[in-house]
Design a protein around this motif. Structure first.
Motif: not given
Length: 327
Positions: A37-57
């Motif tokens: 839990s909290g390892c970044g799984k869902t954050t990674t998923l949501r960056m793919i469709n830009r529900l969350i914007e990455p800070d870098a990369g």
């Protein structure tokens, strides 16, 4: 189809949710993201469709940097399934499933035909279910509708965030097998988030096991991860049931079969491409504690407990696993 290059995302306050993640997700395969839990799984998923914007990369889909694509247009090309379905409660099942085709401005006849096709695909009879509302469905039925909606306009990519986590165990297993059957038919590129290693082994073509901050501990096929964990961390995450899980992904090795003249009376039949779990379960129902193995209609040998152990050892040896599964 999906490539993440040195992607990072921070939390307010300075800590990192995802730190310098690079990952290639194969076309037409199911890639499972798993970790604590909290390892970044869902954050990674949501960056793919830009529900969350990455800070870098950067994240590329079919070679195109998603930062250059309108977020709404990007999401219309990606199906999205979440744990509690997110169905619109005021809309019928049919209207829910037809959401994305309507946004693409398909004509009514085409939308209606697609809704019927998808409800049939997920095992819901259109004439019975399309006019119902979400509150009139069971949890498993709502999850099926959510999956059908994600497939609405036939997107090449599906993002699935613990899609079966909110239903009971029996329904969850049914939905997992339903998903596998559908994926075999439609072959989407699927990114699937779960916290359940058994689910990851069952549905995944590849598993990406994260440490905290989405550090990749191992990225490989289920069989390879179960056969030779890359580190103590991976082995510990897999748990003591590692051998049992391996049995579900290793198939019968024909060279381990015993070869009497033919199958004995009362022995159950299994296909040669069955998993060791399936073959062993069949053997346990037999008075001879063995199962007859067939290649289509041709009998090729008898599966016994010795076959089980030898198949596991051969699979381990083929992968260079010196421990040979711990047997």
């Amino acid at each position: 189809m999906i490539r993440l290059e040195n992607v990072s995302k921070g939390f307010p306050g300075g800590s990192s949710a995802v730190s310098d993640l690079s990952l290639n997700i194969p076309d037409g395969q199911t890639c499972v993201l798993i970790g604590p839990s909290g390892c970044g799984k869902t954050t990674t998923l949501r960056m793919i469709n830009r529900l969350i914007e990455p800070d870098a990369g950067r994240i590329l889909v079919d070679g195109q940097d998603t930062r250059g694509v309108d977020p709404a247009a990007l999401r219309l090309k990606m199906g999205y399934v979440i744990q509690n379905t997110g169905l619109f409660p005021h809309m019928t099942v049919g209207d829910n499933v037809g959401t994305v085709p309507r946004l693409w401005r398909w004509d009514k006849a085409r939308i209606s035909a697609r809704v019927d096709e998808l409800l049939t695909l997920v095992g819901l009879e259109p004439h019975e279910y399309r006019e119902r509302y979400p509150h009139q469905l069971s949890g498993g039925q709502r999850q099926r509708v959510g999956f059908a909606r994600a497939l609405g306009a036939d997107p090449p990519i599906l993002l699935m965030d613990e899609p079966f986590g909110a239903v009971d165990r029996i329904t969850r297993e049914r939905l997992q097998h339903e998903f596998i059957n559908i994926q075999r038919a439609v072959r989407k590129t699927v990114v699937f988030v779960t916290h359940d290693i058994d689910e990851a082994v069952l549905v995944g073509d590849h598993i990406c096991l994260f440490q905290m901050q989405a550090k990749v501990a191992q990225f490989d096929t289920p069989e390879a991860i179960l056969t030779h964990p890359a580190s103590d961390y991976v082995a510990e995450f897999l748990g003591r049931e590692r051998l049992v899980r391996r049995m579900s992904v290793v198939t019968i090795d024909p060279q381990t079969l015993e070869h009497p003249s033919g199958p004995r009376h009362g022995e159950p039949h299994v296909a040669v491409n069955s998993s060791l779990t399936e073959a062993f379960a069949a053997a346990l129902t037999s008075p001879t504690e063995a199962a007859a193995v067939f290649d289509q209609d041709r009998y090729i040998g008898t599966f016994t407990a010795t076959s089980l152990l030898e198949s596991l050892r051969r699979a381990a040896a083929a992968g260079g696993d010196e421990v040979a599964t711990g047997i």
